[in-house]
Design an enzyme around this catalytic site. Structure first.
Site, PDB file in Angstrom:
ATOM      1  N   LYS A  33     -18.502   9.227 -42.488  1.00  0.00           N
ATOM      2  CA  LYS A  33     -17.064   9.367 -42.766  1.00  0.00           C
ATOM      3  C   LYS A  33     -16.876  10.524 -43.731  1.00  0.00           C
ATOM      4  O   LYS A  33     -17.783  10.823 -44.504  1.00  0.00           O
ATOM      5  CB  LYS A  33     -16.523   8.080 -43.411  1.00  0.00           C
ATOM      6  CG  LYS A  33     -15.026   7.921 -43.303  1.00  0.00           C
ATOM      7  CD  LYS A  33     -14.643   7.300 -41.963  1.00  0.00           C
ATOM      8  CE  LYS A  33     -13.161   7.340 -41.724  1.00  0.00           C
ATOM      9  NZ  LYS A  33     -12.800   6.529 -40.540  1.00  0.00           N
ATOM     10  N   ASP A  68      -8.586  10.552 -38.760  1.00  0.00           N
ATOM     11  CA  ASP A  68      -8.295   9.287 -39.456  1.00  0.00           C
ATOM     12  C   ASP A  68      -6.928   9.540 -40.104  1.00  0.00           C
ATOM     13  O   ASP A  68      -6.172  10.416 -39.643  1.00  0.00           O
ATOM     14  CB  ASP A  68      -9.392   8.967 -40.486  1.00  0.00           C
ATOM     15  CG  ASP A  68      -9.329   7.520 -41.003  1.00  0.00           C
ATOM     16  OD1 ASP A  68      -9.845   6.618 -40.323  1.00  0.00           O
ATOM     17  OD2 ASP A  68      -8.728   7.276 -42.073  1.00  0.00           O
TER      18      ASP A  68
END
Ligand code: NDP
Ligand code: 2IT
Length: 444
Positions: free
Chosen positions: A125, A165
């Site tokens: 991430k 995201d």
């Protein structure tokens, strides 16, 4: 002290300023006790200590110039958490709240989520504390180009494949991809969520929201029920929320409330999604504009009040910790029967307990929102094969993946004696595959 307690204590001592990371680790590790009992070799090999320590953390400076000519500086992150079952895979978040704790919690969750998809992708991430709100397209481009000017050396189609995201959608992926291609001189699948004209997959945009509804539909179906006629509350009005709303409505549900970070709209006649899309996707505006365009709808400042709207099904699709214990209690009191998490970790540990103790069917994020990353993996497969599948083909594969995830987590929970506990089921089913691969690789 159990092995899990020792690892968590050490994690807290070693990472004192990372509450979100500690929260995610606690949720996961405390459910793994039965697996660890069966596999004493995991403790001998310090498998959990390795599992909670990222393989690599990259932090960097992102300087860029705003429209007034001022030099601005943001923080950039990429946490390459675990590559046991495939290249690092996971989104980039651009939001002022981003810090290392948040990126690490998202990365840890991503490892098990990606495992649950059944596809060969590891966990990672990244992101930045950059705030895209109110910025011009040129400022967004300047930021993305600067971000990629450092990130490019750490990623690759077989190494690490970022995606979107919060705050990172088609526009940002386009600028990031353009800069990667320019520096590397390679047109490869190094990012997913790409535009359809340059290697993206049909149905990736819809995938997380659609997938969330597919898995919830399967949970309903196994109980002889369906979305038809159900009242649904969806938090957020971004990528995940919008396509969850679209699919739920197409199955006959009535979505009565949605929000953005300022407040929520309630529409007793059912949300008009074309208006939400126009406000949020086209104009990048605020959700309160909805009430100027729809008679009978109301707007309330602040987000948490949305959970006081009675519903059968709640789909939190905005951000972490948006449902606390009190909101969970109100939802239960008002008769909620299903909670499925579109966002990552939207329910606090206390809220999860309220749902589980009340017999609510609770589908945790790493299972319920896995459709996005699963479709990213389908995009990677299409890139490698230099081919394109139709919308219907991708959508059918997505649906199948979500149905499989539901039955896998259901079975894992049952096999370990926790029937109906999908938090246990998702963590155990996701972990077993990663643990097996890590053990096979030796001490790495
Ligand atoms: P978007 O940026 O498209 O939308 C985010 C939405 O949530 C917006 O409505 C935003 O409001 C709201 N929001 C963001 N932060 C906050 C906050 N701190 N408080 C209140 N509201 C907030 O993001 P996505 O839809 O892509 O992501 C939503 C969630 O889903 C995240 O948790 C993400 O990690 C998760 N997720 C996303 C996937 C994907 O494929 N995109 C896949 C799996 C999970 P505003 O418009 O005011 O900013
Ligand atoms: O949280 C997530 O799973 C995502 N933001 C999607 C990640 C991806 O690589 O598609």
């Amino acid at each position: 002290m159990t092995y899990v307690e020792k690892v968590l204590k050490n994690l807290k001592e070693q990472n004192p300023d990372e509450p979100e990371f500690y929260q995610a680790a606690t949720e996961i590790l405390t459910t793994l006790e039965p697996v660890l009992e069966k596999h004493p070799e995991y403790e001998n090999q310090s498998l959990l200590e390795r599992f909670v320590e990222p393989e690599r953390v990259i932090m960097f400076r992102v300087p860029w110039v705003d429209d007034k000519g001022k030099v601005r500086v943001n923080k950039g992150y990429r946490v390459q958490f675990n590559s046991a079952i495939g290249p690092y895979k996971g989104g980039l978040r651009f939001h002022p709240s981003v810090n290392l704790s948040i990126i690490k919690f998202l990365g840890l969750e991503q490892i098990l989520k990606n495992s649950l998809t059944g596809l060969p992708i590891g966990g990672g991430k990244g992101g930045s504390n950059f705030d895209p709100k109110g910025k011009s397209d040129r400022e967004i481009m300047a930021f993305c180009q600067s971000f990629m000017t450092e990130l490019f050396r750490h990623i690759g189609a077989d190494t690490d494949v970022p995606a979107g995201d919060i705050g990172v959608g088609a526009r940002e992926i386009g600028y990031l991809f353009g800069q990667y291609k320019r520096i590397r001189d390679e047109h490869v699948g190094v990012l997913t969520g790409r535009g359809l004209s340059y290697g993206g997959s049909l149905a990736r945009k819809e995938a997380t929201g659609f997938g969330l509804v597919y898995i919830t539909e399967e949970a309903l179906k196994t109980r002889g029920d369906s979305f038809n006629g159900k009242t649904v509350v969806i938090s957020g009005s971004g990528n995940v929320a919008i396509y969850a709303c679209q699919k739920a409505q197409s199955l006959g549900a009535k979505v009565v409330a949605m929000y953005d970070s300022n407040g929520y709209v309630y529409d007793p006649d059912g949300i008009k999604l074309d208006i939400i899309k126009d406000i949020k996707e086209v104009k990048r505006g605020r959700i309160k504009e909805y009430v100027d365009r729809v008679k009978g709808a109301t707007y309330t400042e602040g987000c948490s009040g949305i959970w006081t709207v009675p519903c059968d099904i709640a789909l939190p699709c905005a951000t972490q910790n948006e449902i606390d214990e009190k909101s969970a209690e109100i939802l239960v009191k008002n008769g909620v029967k299903y909670v499925a998490e579109g966002a990552n970790m939207p329910s606090t540990l206390e809220a999860i307990k309220v749902f589980q103790d009340s017999g609510v069917v609770f589908l945790p994020a790493k299972a319920a929102n896995a459709g996005g990353v699963a479709t990213s993996a389908l995009e990677m497969a299409q890139s490698s094969g230099r081919l394109f599948w139709s919308f219907e083909e991708v959508d059918a594969k997505l649906k199948n993946i979500m149905i499989n995830i539901y039955h896998n987590i259901e079975m894992a929970a049952k096999n370990y004696g926790y029937d109906g506990n999908y938090v246990m089921g998702a963590n155990i089913a996701g972990f077993i595959k990663v643990a097996d691969a890590m053990m096979a690789h030796g001490i790495v």
